[in-house]
Design a protein around this motif. Structure first.
Motif, PDB file in Angstrom:
ATOM      1  N   LYS A 223      22.143  97.755  59.764  1.00 34.58           N
ATOM      2  CA  LYS A 223      23.557  97.583  60.295  1.00 34.58           C
ATOM      3  C   LYS A 223      24.272  97.390  59.132  1.00 34.58           C
ATOM      4  O   LYS A 223      25.491  98.079  59.004  1.00 34.58           O
ATOM      5  N   SER A 224      23.829  97.135  57.994  1.00 27.94           N
ATOM      6  CA  SER A 224      24.895  96.970  56.544  1.00 27.94           C
ATOM      7  C   SER A 224      25.112  98.488  56.118  1.00 27.94           C
ATOM      8  O   SER A 224      25.992  98.876  55.683  1.00 27.94           O
ATOM      9  N   ALA A 225      24.176  99.224  56.260  1.00 27.70           N
ATOM     10  CA  ALA A 225      24.348 100.704  55.921  1.00 27.70           C
ATOM     11  C   ALA A 225      24.983 101.576  56.974  1.00 27.70           C
ATOM     12  O   ALA A 225      25.054 102.836  56.557  1.00 27.70           O
ATOM     13  N   TRP A 226      25.442 100.952  57.976  1.00 28.83           N
ATOM     14  CA  TRP A 226      26.099 101.887  58.895  1.00 28.83           C
ATOM     15  C   TRP A 226      27.484 101.163  59.260  1.00 28.83           C
ATOM     16  O   TRP A 226      27.681 100.528  60.462  1.00 28.83           O
ATOM     17  N   PRO A 227      28.284 100.894  58.092  1.00 28.21           N
ATOM     18  CA  PRO A 227      29.545 100.212  58.571  1.00 28.21           C
ATOM     19  C   PRO A 227      30.413 100.743  59.391  1.00 28.21           C
ATOM     20  O   PRO A 227      30.209 102.142  59.959  1.00 28.21           O
ATOM     21  N   SER A 228      31.104 100.140  60.474  1.00 30.77           N
ATOM     22  CA  SER A 228      32.111 100.671  61.353  1.00 30.77           C
ATOM     23  C   SER A 228      33.199 101.761  60.864  1.00 30.77           C
ATOM     24  O   SER A 228      33.257 102.673  61.576  1.00 30.77           O
ATOM     25  N   GLU A 229      33.548 101.817  59.650  1.00 31.45           N
ATOM     26  CA  GLU A 229      34.461 102.841  59.307  1.00 31.45           C
ATOM     27  C   GLU A 229      33.742 104.257  58.914  1.00 31.45           C
ATOM     28  O   GLU A 229      34.466 105.369  58.736  1.00 31.45           O
ATOM     29  N   LEU A 230      32.420 104.177  58.972  1.00 28.39           N
ATOM     30  CA  LEU A 230      31.749 105.373  58.624  1.00 28.39           C
ATOM     31  C   LEU A 230      31.389 106.127  59.921  1.00 28.39           C
ATOM     32  O   LEU A 230      30.723 105.552  60.880  1.00 28.39           O
ATOM     33  N   GLU A 231      31.371 107.467  59.770  1.00 29.88           N
ATOM     34  CA  GLU A 231      30.768 108.187  61.145  1.00 29.88           C
ATOM     35  C   GLU A 231      29.386 108.283  61.155  1.00 29.88           C
ATOM     36  O   GLU A 231      28.755 108.273  62.089  1.00 29.88           O
ATOM     37  N   HIS A 232      28.866 108.545  59.882  1.00 33.36           N
ATOM     38  CA  HIS A 232      27.402 108.683  59.766  1.00 33.36           C
ATOM     39  C   HIS A 232      26.702 107.608  58.871  1.00 33.36           C
ATOM     40  O   HIS A 232      27.551 107.135  57.802  1.00 33.36           O
ATOM     41  N   PRO A 233      25.749 107.042  59.033  1.00 36.06           N
ATOM     42  CA  PRO A 233      25.037 106.196  58.356  1.00 36.06           C
ATOM     43  C   PRO A 233      24.806 106.552  56.734  1.00 36.06           C
ATOM     44  O   PRO A 233      24.468 107.705  56.633  1.00 36.06           O
ATOM     45  N   LEU A 234      24.508 105.495  55.996  1.00 35.35           N
ATOM     46  CA  LEU A 234      23.804 105.691  54.669  1.00 35.35           C
ATOM     47  C   LEU A 234      22.446 106.037  54.744  1.00 35.35           C
ATOM     48  O   LEU A 234      21.652 105.287  53.691  1.00 35.35           O
ATOM     49  N   TYR A 235      21.843 106.454  55.796  1.00 30.23           N
ATOM     50  CA  TYR A 235      20.455 106.662  55.774  1.00 30.23           C
ATOM     51  C   TYR A 235      20.187 107.781  56.841  1.00 30.23           C
ATOM     52  O   TYR A 235      21.251 108.149  57.599  1.00 30.23           O
ATOM     53  N   ASP A 236      18.984 108.561  57.102  1.00 34.02           N
ATOM     54  CA  ASP A 236      18.827 109.340  57.981  1.00 34.02           C
ATOM     55  C   ASP A 236      18.636 108.688  59.272  1.00 34.02           C
ATOM     56  O   ASP A 236      17.671 108.015  59.290  1.00 34.02           O
ATOM     57  N   VAL A 237      19.277 109.042  60.153  1.00 37.61           N
ATOM     58  CA  VAL A 237      19.118 108.528  61.725  1.00 37.61           C
ATOM     59  C   VAL A 237      18.202 108.884  62.304  1.00 37.61           C
ATOM     60  O   VAL A 237      17.395 107.919  62.956  1.00 37.61           O
ATOM     61  N   ASP A 238      17.638 110.078  62.189  1.00 37.18           N
ATOM     62  CA  ASP A 238      16.600 110.567  62.935  1.00 37.18           C
ATOM     63  C   ASP A 238      15.310 110.019  62.489  1.00 37.18           C
ATOM     64  O   ASP A 238      14.464 109.680  63.093  1.00 37.18           O
TER      65      ASP A 238
END
Length: 964
Positions: free
Chosen positions: A681-696
């Protein structure tokens, strides 16, 4: 002298008779034997001989006659062949022009310039040419009175300047300096003593040139004098009060004056008498040849003459031979030439070095051979070969110490393996150690030599020498041996401190740490050492030895890694730039050292992410943390495991330990999953389109480890709502499934209403009684009109556990709603039919009945209508002038008509866009209504090619004056 060894380092080359070459006349042939050789000289590959009849002969190599010419009319007393230029300077007697003038002349001949002489009765030369005489000078003048000439010497200064010294029997030296060919000369006189007497006759002269200093040695029978010609007037210095006779004076190649007396041979420097050599006998001739002293000694007892060649450096007689009476001695072509009183000549040449050495080797005179090659400045390879043979000789006599001393002197030229093999066989480890030490001192040792030397030290247990060798340095501060080899040998011999010293001195941090960690196990010291290194070096060493450090000192190692990968306090204070931060190593670079310690890796990455918020490698770091957080199992080495060899009585205790371990694992797993969810949750803030990790990767990890919370969060974040409800369906969580659809299926809030259809399908295929859930789902389907009733019935009919009562109320409401809609549609149809009938009547009326236009004013300008006027069927009338060029349509009705036509064209164009049509059908709640709408607008109905325009409905009628 009896102690000096005699050797045959010289040999006789050839011998011959030196007779003057005369024209083939009987009288000359008869007188040829009576001609006396007065003087000789050599240089530039020639031997020059002056005779008492004024003739000069030149001989080539091998004393072969070249040519001769008549230089003086009477006798040639002195001559010298110059070295730099091919000039010949002679002193001889010529015809006396007047009683006041002396017949003694000095002449200079240029042997490179030859001319044809005039035929004279006195000419005796067999050659048709004679050299040019470029200068003739009378020696004696009024200022320089005549005396007997006893010595003569020429010094070549900068061409064409000559300095000629002429020694007289009265102790005077006449000096002539300048260019004799151009008669640009100066004369001056030197006197060895103020009292002129016959005892002061000049018997020898010698020039000494040392830089700018020009000096002249003068020898008389009773004195040795030195004149400094660079001073004006020349300064005189008496060096000794003993002298020598004629011909026993010469100069060495070190610019020393050498004179011979019956008791000894004396050497003189500029400051006085130097060494002397007690060679007995009258010295008839002295000479100097290639560092050898040449002496012709007369034995007064038997009257024989002996020619000796002395090697003064090595104190040996290089050659000795009994000769006839010698009148002249020369050196040319690398040979010594002795000219006898009977005009015979003896050539003596030096043997080559190899022959001389072979002679000495056969006699085992190795010390003499060594001194010989060193004194004659032989090349280093030749000297080393002599030393090797001497060493082999001593080795064969088992004198190992002296043999090794000789072998040491061959270092750099003799292959070290030659010596090493000998002393390995003889087990002379002390000598071998000495040789290897010298080899290292000269920087010629290889890795194998270093290994051997260190092995010698360790076998001898000579720690003192080992310390000296290890800690010694050369001039530039570098070790004289191969560092890796020294460290390897010291480690193998358990001299770890020495190995560590070498590694630290050479800056080989990885080897230093390897000894500390692998050999000594001093982990704290290793960590302290790493802390003192430069960041780049510390990073390299941690990468190499981090696994060992993490295993034994995880906390301290992580602290070092934190200092390496983050800004220290000082850099924060001084405001480190972003470029500096980017140069810091990344934690990703050190992941491999945690391969067996994931818990330490998790601790390190957590600390790093807490301190550094904007790391360039935060995606990789978060990926790694997710993998650690979501994994089901981690190894915990702190928890002891049961031993297979324990006593059976301890099984109960082992079971308790196992239960405690499982409980700890479960608790830890829950904690880690909580951390993982927080990270997702913390590495995917609402203002970012993509998270700070590999989603897949995160989805795969959640799937693999059955982490439903994380999976639901990711699907919801990615708006994959169908996958979200699929998770609930898979878990049979009906309550959660309906709550999820309430949250995600609300179209007002941007949800997907089709989720309710999927949910209804799920319950229809469930195969169990879910009446309560179905009724709740039908409420939302009915509210948003998501599915037609027929689809609902078909879907729920597949579940045999559902009864009609579940959907009875829903069907009743839908039927009532449909009845109302049908009634509304019927009323709309009746209205449209009435409107259509009225329109048709109007059209029929327009076609069949006449229209009466009663407007009296123009619709456009509102002025009174006058002719010509235009009336439209829409009951609008205009002045013709008000219409302008547009008389085909009514200006008032045209905009409305055009908008209708534009709408029709737009609908026709949309009818060609099949994708849009099908998209509307698919997205609509009631696809049939979309198709009906297209038909109602005539978009997909069959239309005629003709069209009815505004002109048809409002055709213009232009009337003339009658207004019809």
């Amino acid at each position: 002298m009896y102690q000096w060894r005699k050797f045959e380092f010289f040999e006789e080359k050839n011998a011959g008779k030196l007779n003057k070459i005369s024209p083939p006349s009987s009288s000359e042939e008869e007188n040829s034997a009576a001609v006396k050789i007065e003087c000789c000289s050599s240089g530039r590959g020639k031997v020059v001989i002056g005779y008492d009849d004024g003739t000069i002969s030149l001989l080539d190599r091998g004393l072969n006659f070249n040519f001769s010419f008549h230089a003086h009319s009477s006798s040639v007393l002195f001559l010298q062949h110059l070295k730099q230029r091919n000039f010949l300077v002679t002193i001889g007697e010529d015809e006396q022009i007047s009683p006041q003038q002396s017949s003694m002349c000095l002449k200079v001949f240029d042997l490179d310039k030859m001319h044809q002489p005039e035929a004279t009765s006195t000419s005796t030369s067999t050659n048709s040419t004679t050299p040019d005489c470029i200068g003739i000078l009378r020696i004696f003048t009024n200022q320089f009175p005549q005396a007997k000439i006893t010595s003569f010497l020429v010094l070549e200064e900068a061409p064409p300047i000559l300095l000629i010294a002429i020694g007289l029997d009265n102790g005077c030296i006449y000096c002539i300096k300048g260019d004799i060919g151009r008669e640009r000369i100066t004369r001056f006189r030197l006197e060895v003593d103020d009292n002129r007497s016959s005892s002061n006759s000049i018997t020898g002269l010698g020039f000494r040139v040392d830089g700018q200093a020009l000096q002249l040695f003068a020898v008389t029978p009773v004195s040795v004098t030195l004149f400094s010609l660079q001073d004006q007037p020349p300064r005189r210095q008496t060096l000794d009060h003993i002298g020598s006779s004629v011909y026993s004076v010469t100069m060495s190649d070190r610019l020393e004056l050498i004179i011979g007396r019956p008791e000894a041979v004396y050497f003189y420097e500029v400051d006085g008498r130097g060494p002397c050599w007690a060679f007995e006998g009258e010295k008839k001739f002295l000479g100097w040849f290639r560092g050898y002293l040449l002496c012709v000694i007369a034995d007064q007892r038997n009257g024989k003459h002996t020619f000796n060649v002395y090697d003064l450096k090595n104190r040996l007689i290089a050659h000795s031979i009994v000769v006839k009476e010698v009148t002249h001695m020369l050196c040319e072509w690398g040979n010594i030439i002795l000219i006898m009183a009977d005009k015979s000549a003896l050539c003596i040449g030096e043997k080559d070095m190899e022959s001389k050495l072979d002679m000495l080797f056969k006699k085992n005179l190795y010390t003499v051979a060594i001194n010989l090659v060193q004194s004659q400045q032989a090349d280093a390879a030749a000297t080393a070969e002599v030393l090797r043979k001497y060493g082999d000789h001593l080795y064969s006599k088992q004198d190992y110490d002296e043999a090794m001393a000789q072998y040491i002197n061959t270092i750099g030229h003799l292959e070290p393996s030659y010596v090493i093999q000998k002393f390995l066989d003889a087990q002379r480890i002390y000598n071998l150690t000495n040789y290897l030490e010298k080899l290292h001192e000269k920087g010629l040792a290889s890795k194998d030599h270093t290994t051997l030397l260190l092995n010698c030290y360790t076998k001898l247990k000579d720690v003192g020498k080992l310390n000296i060798f290890i800690k010694s340095e050369d001039g530039v501060g570098e070790q004289k041996f191969d560092v890796e080899t020294a460290i390897r040998v010291c480690r193998a011999a358990n001299y770890h401190e020495h190995a560590m010293y070498v590694a630290k001195k050479a800056g080989r941090h990885e080897l230093y740490l390897k000894i500390l960690l692998e050999d000594l196990g001093r982990y704290d010291e290793a960590l302290h050492y790493i802390s003192g290194l430069e960041p780049s070096q510390a990073g390299v060493t941690v990468k190499e030895y981090g696994k060992i450090l993490i295993e034994h000192k995880p906390v301290e190692t992580i602290e070092i890694l934190m200092r390496l990968c983050t800004e220290d306090k000082e850099s924060v204070k001084r405001g480190a730039s972003s470029a500096y931060i980017s140069m810091l190593p990344s934690p990703v670079d050190f992941l491999n050292i945690f391969i067996h310690h994931p818990e330490s890796l998790m601790d390190f990455l957590e600390k790093y992410t807490t301190k550094v918020k904007d790391s360039p490698a935060q995606v990789e770091i978060h990926n790694t943390l997710l993998e650690l957080y979501l994994s089901n199992d981690l190894n915990f080495p702190s928890i002891s495991q049961a031993n297979n060899n324990e006593d059976l009585n301890l099984k109960a205790v082992g079971k308790l330990v196992a239960d405690g371990k499982d409980s700890a694992k479960e608790t830890d797993c829950l904690e880690r999953r909580d951390k993982g969810l927080r990270l997702l949750k913390s590495a995917w803030p609402s203002e970012l389109e993509h998270p700070l990790y590999d989603v897949d990767l995160a989805i795969i990890l959640c799937e693999m480890n059955a982490f439903s919370e994380g999976l639901l969060y990711l699907y919801e974040k990615m708006k994959l709502y169908k996958e979200v409800i699929a998770c609930y369906m898979q878990a049979h969580d009906h309550e959660g499934l309906i709550a999820c659809c309430k949250r995600l299926g609300d179209s007002v809030k941007g949800g997907d209403p089709s989720l309710w259809a999927d949910l209804l399908k799920y319950f229809g295929e469930l195969g169990e009684d879910c009446s309560k859930e179905v009724k709740e789902v039908l409420t939302y389907i009915e509210r948003d009109d998501i599915l037609p009733p027929i689809i609902v019935l078909q879907t729920l009919s597949r579940n045999p556990c559902l009864t009609l009562s579940v959907i009875k109320d829903y069907i009743a409401r839908k039927l009532e709603q449909e009845s109302k809609l049908i009634e509304e549609d019927r009323r709309a149809i009746e209205k449209y039919q009435e409107d259509t009938l009225a329109m048709r009547r109007e059209v029929q009326d327009l076609r069949t009945n006449a229209r009466i236009f009663q407007l009296s004013k123009c619709t456009a300008c509102t002025f009174t209508l006058d002719l010509p006027a235009v009336h439209f069927m829409c009951m609008h009338s205009f002045h013709q002038r008000c219409l302008g060029d547009n008389e085909k349509e009514c200006p008032e009705c045209a905009p409305e008509y055009r908008s209708v036509m534009e709408m029709k064209r737009s609908l026709e164009q949309n009818s060609r866009d099949q994708d849009q049509f099908f998209q509307q059908v698919k997205s609509s709640k009631d696809g049939f209504s979309v198709i009906a709408e297209y038909f109602g607008k005539g978009i997909i109905s069959k239309t005629s090619n003709g069209s009815t325009g505004a002109g048809a409905l409002g055709s213009a009628n232009t009337s003339s004056g009658s207004g019809l």
